[in-house]
Design a protein around this motif. Structure first.
Motif, short mmCIF file in Angstrom:
data_model
loop_
_atom_site.label_atom_id
_atom_site.label_comp_id
_atom_site.label_asym_id
_atom_site.label_seq_id
_atom_site.Cartn_x
_atom_site.Cartn_y
_atom_site.Cartn_z
N PRO A 71 0.64 -1.23 -0.06
CA PRO A 71 -0.01 -0.01 -0.07
C PRO A 71 0.90 1.16 0.06
O PRO A 71 0.24 2.30 -0.33
N LEU A 72 2.06 1.24 0.14
CA LEU A 72 2.78 2.44 0.39
C LEU A 72 3.87 2.66 -1.06
O LEU A 72 4.33 1.75 -1.65
N ASP A 106 1.55 9.05 10.45
CA ASP A 106 0.05 8.47 10.35
C ASP A 106 0.44 6.99 9.81
O ASP A 106 -0.05 6.01 10.57
N ASP A 107 1.27 6.93 8.90
CA ASP A 107 1.58 5.82 8.42
C ASP A 107 2.40 4.73 9.30
O ASP A 107 2.34 3.48 9.55
N ALA A 108 3.46 5.55 10.11
CA ALA A 108 4.01 4.59 11.20
C ALA A 108 3.07 4.17 12.11
O ALA A 108 3.20 3.05 12.65
N ALA A 125 15.96 -1.40 7.04
CA ALA A 125 16.34 0.08 7.27
C ALA A 125 16.08 0.62 8.51
O ALA A 125 15.18 0.28 9.41
N GLY A 126 16.76 1.81 9.24
CA GLY A 126 16.34 2.49 10.30
C GLY A 126 15.23 3.48 9.78
O GLY A 126 15.04 3.44 8.51
N VAL A 127 14.46 4.04 10.59
CA VAL A 127 13.43 4.89 10.11
C VAL A 127 13.41 6.07 11.04
O VAL A 127 13.59 6.19 12.19
N ARG A 128 13.11 7.31 10.40
CA ARG A 128 12.99 8.56 11.00
C ARG A 128 11.40 8.81 10.74
O ARG A 128 10.83 8.79 9.36
N ILE A 129 10.60 9.27 11.70
CA ILE A 129 9.23 9.75 11.21
C ILE A 129 9.02 11.17 11.28
O ILE A 129 9.70 11.91 12.07
N THR A 130 8.51 11.83 9.89
CA THR A 130 8.32 13.10 9.86
C THR A 130 7.29 13.46 9.00
O THR A 130 6.99 12.64 8.27
N ASP A 131 6.86 14.62 9.17
CA ASP A 131 5.57 15.11 8.45
C ASP A 131 6.11 15.95 7.08
O ASP A 131 5.25 16.62 6.50
N ASN A 132 7.44 15.82 7.05
CA ASN A 132 7.96 16.34 5.77
C ASN A 132 7.70 15.61 4.44
O ASN A 132 8.40 15.74 3.41
N ILE A 133 7.01 14.46 4.65
CA ILE A 133 6.68 13.40 3.56
C ILE A 133 5.26 13.12 3.48
O ILE A 133 4.51 13.37 4.47
N ARG A 134 4.61 13.18 2.22
CA ARG A 134 3.51 12.80 2.18
C ARG A 134 2.77 11.44 2.71
O ARG A 134 3.61 10.55 2.86
N ARG A 135 1.43 11.43 3.29
CA ARG A 135 1.02 10.21 3.70
C ARG A 135 1.19 9.19 2.54
O ARG A 135 0.89 9.72 1.13
N GLY A 136 1.47 8.05 3.10
CA GLY A 136 1.29 6.78 1.77
C GLY A 136 2.36 6.72 1.08
O GLY A 136 2.57 5.77 0.20
N VAL A 137 3.61 7.53 1.51
CA VAL A 137 4.89 7.32 0.84
C VAL A 137 5.73 7.08 1.75
O VAL A 137 5.90 7.39 3.00
N ILE A 138 6.97 6.32 1.57
CA ILE A 138 8.07 6.15 2.42
C ILE A 138 9.34 6.35 1.21
O ILE A 138 9.18 6.11 0.12
N LEU A 162 10.26 4.84 -8.43
CA LEU A 162 9.26 4.68 -7.79
C LEU A 162 8.84 3.17 -7.81
O LEU A 162 9.08 2.39 -8.78
N THR A 163 8.27 2.59 -6.47
CA THR A 163 7.80 1.24 -6.59
C THR A 163 6.93 1.16 -5.39
O THR A 163 6.72 2.14 -4.87
N THR A 164 6.11 0.00 -4.97
CA THR A 164 5.33 -0.06 -4.06
C THR A 164 5.55 -1.08 -3.03
O THR A 164 6.40 -2.17 -3.61
N VAL A 165 5.47 -0.92 -1.72
CA VAL A 165 5.99 -1.91 -0.79
C VAL A 165 4.99 -1.95 0.51
O VAL A 165 4.21 -1.02 0.52
N GLU A 166 5.30 -2.73 1.29
CA GLU A 166 4.69 -2.79 2.66
C GLU A 166 5.88 -2.67 3.55
O GLU A 166 7.13 -3.04 3.10
N VAL A 167 5.57 -2.33 4.83
CA VAL A 167 6.40 -2.05 5.67
C VAL A 167 6.06 -2.59 7.19
O VAL A 167 4.92 -2.38 7.42
N GLU A 168 7.02 -3.16 7.92
CA GLU A 168 6.73 -3.56 9.16
C GLU A 168 7.96 -3.38 10.18
O GLU A 168 9.08 -3.33 9.67
N ARG A 169 7.69 -3.31 11.33
CA ARG A 169 8.71 -3.19 12.44
C ARG A 169 9.41 -4.47 12.50
O ARG A 169 8.85 -5.71 12.35
N PHE A 170 10.86 -4.48 12.64
CA PHE A 170 11.67 -5.88 12.54
C PHE A 170 12.06 -6.16 13.91
O PHE A 170 12.81 -5.30 14.54
N ASP A 171 11.42 -7.16 14.32
CA ASP A 171 11.68 -7.47 15.81
C ASP A 171 12.50 -8.82 15.92
O ASP A 171 12.74 -9.36 17.21
#
Length: 788
Positions: free
Chosen positions: A634-635, A672-674, A696-709, A754-763
Motif C-alpha cells: 500500500p505504500l 500516520d503511516d508509522a 532500514a532505520g526509520v525516521r518519522i517526519t511530517d515532511n513526507i506525504r502520507r502513503g509514501v516512504i 518509484l515502486t510499491t512496498v509494505e513496511v513492518e517493524r523488524f523484531d
C-alpha cells in the motif's frame, strides 16, 4: 566547514605532505594533506556552500573495504570460464599481478578470437573519477577499442534515460536544453514564479561530473526569493527544495505530475489564459493536443477535478496555480526523478507543453528549465575553450543497449526489444568488463541482476573497494583512489581547472587503471597503440596542451604545463549567458529553427506517433501506471539519491556511515503511516514486496506525504544469506525492491525512482552489517597460480 581527520586502517601509510595540495571531486574542489598519520581535507576557499561529501575521504582512504591485491574467484580458477551461479557467493584466491594479468590476457584473447569483440560488454559509468585522464570509462573503452577491436556499449544514463531520447524529437539538442538555457543568474535576476515539479534538491545540484568550484544554487534561490520571485514546489518530499526558496509546498502523489500539468493547461485554455500567438508561431500539433486536453478525443476533459482525484492535490489549488502563472515570467522545471518511472517520457514532454502554453520559452529566467537543479553543471555557462580529453579511439562494433537494459541483455541473448522506433536484438555477451561504477547499486531488481551476471563466461572488475559488483566478478583488479594518483581536474561548465596532486601512496598493490590496461594491452600485442609511448605525466602534458593552445589563440593567459602544475589552478573563460538554442529560436524562428523534424517545438510528434507505441503516443498523455498501491503493497517507495555520498561511492566513508542508524540506511515515513503499523522513530523496519526485502532505520517526519516512504539509494548491497534466491539486504539497498522494466518502448529508460512496498517493524535478531568486510579469501592454491 571544519577539517576532517582519520587515522589509516592499513600499514601502508602515505608520505607526509606538510602543504595542502589541490585536488577535486565530483562534489567540489578541495585540498588535502597527509600529516602526522592523518589525512586532512578542506573545501575550496572560494566555495560559498561547500559539499560535505569530501568528508568521506579521510575514513575511506585506508578502510578495510579497500582491495589490496589482485583476486580471482576460486570457481573460475578451478573450472574455467562459463556461467556460474556461485558468483557473489564464492571465495577468492589472491594472485600476483603477473599471474592475474597472464590469466586475464589469455581469456581476453580466447573471447576475442572465438566469439569476436561483439561478445564483450564494456560496462562503466561516468562517475568513476573527476580526473580528465584517469576517467575509468574513457580508459576501459579506449582499451577495448584498441586492444580488443571494439565492444558492445551502452547508451543514455540511468539519470536521464527517457528524456535524452525524447527531447531530440520535441525540442532538439538535449545538451543545449540542459546546459545552455536558463541559468541560475537568470533566475536570481528575472524569474517571477518558478514551479519545480519534483523539486530542485541541493543534494543533487551539489554534484557534477568533473568538478565544481562554487556551489551557487542555494544563494541564487535566496536572492530570487528576496527579490520577490515565488517558488512552488510540487513533490511528495518537502526537502526537495531548500528553505531559502521560501516555497509553497504542493504535496502530490508520486508519479502523477503529468495529470497535474494537464489540468493546469486545461485551466489556462478554458479561461483563455494561454498564449495563442506563441503556440501558433513556435509550435506544431497544438490543435491535436488541445482536443485531447478538452476531452474531445476521449470524452474526458483533463480539468482540475479530474486531476485532483489522481494527484491528491485539490482542484482549487490547481486552478489557483494556473492563474498565478499567467502574465508572469514563469519557469517550469521538471526534475530527472519524474522520468525515472513508468511512462517517464510523459512529464518531460508535458512540462515543455505547459511552458509553451504560457508563452515563456526562450525568455531570460522563463520557459522550460528541464532538470535544473538535478546536477551542478545544469544552469551554468559553458567554458569557451576545450577541456583536456582522452581519446577513446573508434569502436567498430555497432551493437549497443540502453544502459538500463543490462540484465535483459544478459538474460535474453538474441531476444528482441523496441527502442526509439526500431526493433533491436540483444547481443550474446560472453564477457563483462567493468571499470568505474557499481551496477549492484544503480540497477533495479538486484536479485534479477545477480541471475543475469551468472550467465556470462567471465566478469572482470577494476575497483578500489569490495562493492557487490566486485564480489560478483571473476577477476578483481585493485584500482587506486583519486587521492593516490595525479591528474587534471575540471568540467566543461566550471571555469576552474586544477592540477590534482597525489596525497597518498597507493593502497596495498593497487594500480592506476591506465597501468593495468597498458600491461594487458602488452599481452594482446597492443601496448604501443594504447599508450602511444607516454607516461601518465606525459599524457597530462599532452592533454593540457589543447586547452593551453586555445587560451593562447584568444590572447588570454596560457601558462606552460610546468607552470600550471606548480600552481593551484587556472581560471578559464566562459561563454556568454545568451539563452542558447531556445533563445535564438524565439528571436528568429525562421532563421534559427530548432533541430526537430518541423523546426519547431513539437507538441504533437508525427515521428513518435508513427512508431505506434501504446506506452508513448504522439503527444503528452496521462497513462495509468502499472505499479500502483494495493492491498499487499500500500505504500509508494521513493528511491531517490542520497545526501551523504554520490550514488554508492565511498559508502564506507565517515560522512556516509555517520548518517546511518545502527549501521543501516535511514528511511523516512509519515507519522500516520508509522502509527498504523506500530512503528516508532528509530526502529529498524523491514520493507518488502514480491521482488525482495531490506532492512532500514526509520525516521518519522511530517515532511513526507502520507502513503509514501522514502529510502535513498547507495547503501552497499548486503544479503544476509546469498544462497537464497531473494535474500534479505540487511543494509538498506532499495533496489532489491524496484522493478527492472523500461520507461516505455521509446526510450527504455530506468524506472527505479518509484515502486510499491509494505513496511513492518523488524523484531527479530538483527543481522550484522558485512557490506564493508572483504569476502572469504582462500590461500589454498595461491602459490600454484602465482607461479603460472
Amino acid at each position: 566547514m571544519t577539517e576532517v581527520a582519520a587515522k589509516p586502517a592499513s600499514d601502508s601509510a602515505p608520505a607526509t605532505n606538510t602543504r595542502f595540495l589541490p585536488h577535486t571531486s565530483h562534489w567540489g574542489f578541495f585540498s588535502a594533506r597527509w600529516q602526522d598519520g592523518e589525512l586532512e581535507v578542506r573545501p575550496h576557499s572560494d566555495d560559498p556552500d561547500p559539499n560535505r561529501i569530501i568528508e568521506n575521504f579521510p575514513g575511506a582512504l585506508r578502510h578495510r573495504a579497500r582491495i589490496a591485491q589482485p583476486m580471482v574467484r576460486r570457481g573460475w580458477l578451478e573450472r574455467g570460464p562459463g556461467p556460474d551461479v556461485r558468483r557473489g557467493r564464492d571465495e577468492f584466491v589472491p594472485l600476483s599481478w603477473n599471474a592475474a594479468l597472464d590469466l586475464l590476457g589469455a581469456e581476453l584473447t580466447r573471447v576475442r578470437d572465438r566469439h569476436g569483440a561483439g561478445s564483450v560488454f564494456g560496462g562503466s559509468y561516468g562517475w568513476s573519477s573527476a580526473g580528465r585522464f584517469h576517467h575509468a570509462q574513457s580508459q576501459v573503452h579506449r582499451f577495448l577499442n584498441i586492444a580488443m577491436g571494439g565492444y558492445v556499449r551502452s547508451v543514455n544514463t540511468y539519470s536521464s534515460g527517457a528524456s535524452s531520447v525524447l527531447v531530440p524529437h520535441i525540442l532538439g539538442d538535449y545538451e543545449e536544453l540542459v546546459k545552455r538555457n536558463v541559468t541560475w543568474e537568470q533566475i536570481a535576476e528575472h524569474s517571477e514564479i518558478v514551479v519545480a515539479f519534483g523539486g530542485m534538491a541541493l543534494k543533487n545540484s551539489m554534484v557534477a561530473g568533473g568538478s565544481i568550484s562554487k556551489h551557487i544554487e542555494r544563494g541564487a534561490m535566496a536572492r530570487a526569493h528576496a527579490r520577490g520571485c515565488q517558488f512552488v514546489h510540487v513533490s511528495p518530499l518537502r526537502a526537495d527544495l531548500p528553505e531559502e526558496a521560501g516555497a509553497q509546498w504542493i504535496s502530490s502523489i508520486p508519479g502523477t505530475d503529468t495529470a497535474l500539468m494537464l489540468a493546469l493547461v486545461h485551466t489556462l485554455v478554458s479561461e483563455g489564459l494561454h498564449d495563442r500567438n506563441f503556440l501558433d508561431r513556435y509550435t506544431v500539433g497544438w490543435s491535436i493536443f488541445e482536443r485531447y486536453v478538452l476531452g474531445e478525443t476521449d470524452g474526458q476533459p483533463k480539468n482540475a477535478a479530474w486531476a485532483a482525484a489522481i494527484t491528491g492535490v485539490t482542484a482549487d489549488t490547481i486552478t489557483a496555480l494556473a492563474r498565478r502563472l499567467h502574465g508572469r515570467r514563469a519557469l517550469i522545471v521538471v526534475s530527472h526523478s519524474l522520468q525515472r518511472a513508468e511512462h517517464g517520457e510523459q512529464p518531460v514532454w508535458m512540462g515543455a507543453v505547459l511552458a509553451a502554453a504560457l508563452g515563456q520559452i526562450g525568455l531570460p529566467g522563463g520557459g522550460y528549465g528541464y532538470a535544473l537543479g538535478a546536477i551542478a553543471y545544469y544552469g551554468r555557462r559553458n567554458n569557451a575553450v576545450p577541456m583536456p580529453t582522452l581519446s577513446q579511439g573508434r569502436n567498430p562494433i555497432p551493437e549497443f543497449i540502453p544502459v538500463a537494459r543490462i540484465a535483459d541483455m544478459l538474460l535474453n541473448p538474441g531476444g528482441s526489444y523496441r527502442y526509439n522506433g526500431k526493433t533491436k536484438t540483444y547481443p550474446d555477451i560472453r564477457m563483462v568488463y567493468w571499470a568505474g561504477g557499481n551496477p549492484f547499486h544503480h540497477h533495479q531488481d538486484i536479485n534479477r541482476l545477480r541471475r543475469a551476471f551468472a550467465q556470462v563466461d567471465t566478469v572482470v572488475v577494476h575497483e578500489l573497494g569490495w562493492t557487490a559488483t566486485a564480489r560478483h566478478a571473476d577477476f578483481v583488479l585493485p584500482a587506486t583512489m583519486t587521492l593516490e594518483r595525479e591528474d587534471i581536474g575540471g568540467s566543461s561548465n566550471d571555469p576552474l581547472l586544477v592540477p590534482m596532486h597525489p596525497v597518498a601512496t597507493p593502497y596495498g598493490e593497487a594500480r592506476d587503471d591506465y597501468a593495468i590496461f597498458a600491461d594487458l594491452a602488452e599481452r594482446l600485442g597492443a601496448r604501443e597503440a594504447f599508450t602511444e609511448g607516454r607516461t601518465v605525466r606525459q599524457w597530462l602534458e599532452h592533454l593540457y596542451e589543447r586547452t593551453r593552445k586555445a587560451l593562447a589563440e584568444m590572447d588570454l593567459p596560457a601558462p606552460s604545463f610546468d607552470a600550471f602544475w606548480a600552481g593551484d589552478g587556472l581560471i578559464l573563460p566562459q561563454q556568454p549567458d545568451d539563452g542558447g538554442q531556445l533563445r535564438h529560436f524565439r528571436d528568429n524562428p525562421e532563421g534559427q529553427p530548432l533541430p526537430t523534424p518541423s523546426g519547431k517545438i513539437e507538441i504533437f510528434s508525427e515521428t513518435i506517433a508513427s512508431f505506434q507505441e501504446p506506452d508513448c503516443p504522439g503527444h503528452p498523455t496521462w497513462l495509468t501506471p502499472v505499479t500502483a498501491p494495493g492491498p499487499s503493497t500500500p505504500l509508494i517507495l521513493v528511491a531517490n539519491q542520497p545526501t551523504t555520498r554520490l550514488h554508492s561511492q565511498l559508502d564506507f566513508g565517515g560522512h556516509s556511515t555517520g548518517a546511518k542508524h545502527r549501521g543501516r540506511e535511514v528511511a523516512r515515513m509519515h507519522p500516520d503511516d508509522a502509527v498504523a503499523r506500530g512503528i516508532a522513530d528509530g526502529d529498524i523496519i523491514r520493507l518488502f514486496n514480491a521482488r525482495g526485502a531490506c532492512l532500514a532505520g526509520v525516521r518519522i517526519t511530517d515532511n513526507i506525504r502520507r502513503g509514501v516512504i522514502q529510502l535513498p539509494t547507495g547503501a552497499w548491497y548486503d544479503p544476509v544469506d546469498p544462497e537464497e534466491e531473494a535474500p534479505l539486504c540487511v543494509h538498506g539497498n532499495p533496489n532489491v525492491l524496484t522493478r527492472d522494466v523500461g520507461t516505455s518502448a521509446l526510450a527504455q529508460g530506468c524506472t527505479g525512482q518509484l515502486t510499491t512496498v509494505e513496511v513492518e517493524r523488524f523484531d527479530g535478531n538483527l543481522p550484522p552489517i558485512q557490506a564493508y568486510d572483504p569476502p572469504v579469501v582462500s590461500k589454498a592454491g595461491e602459490s600454484e597460480h602465482s607461479a603460472k
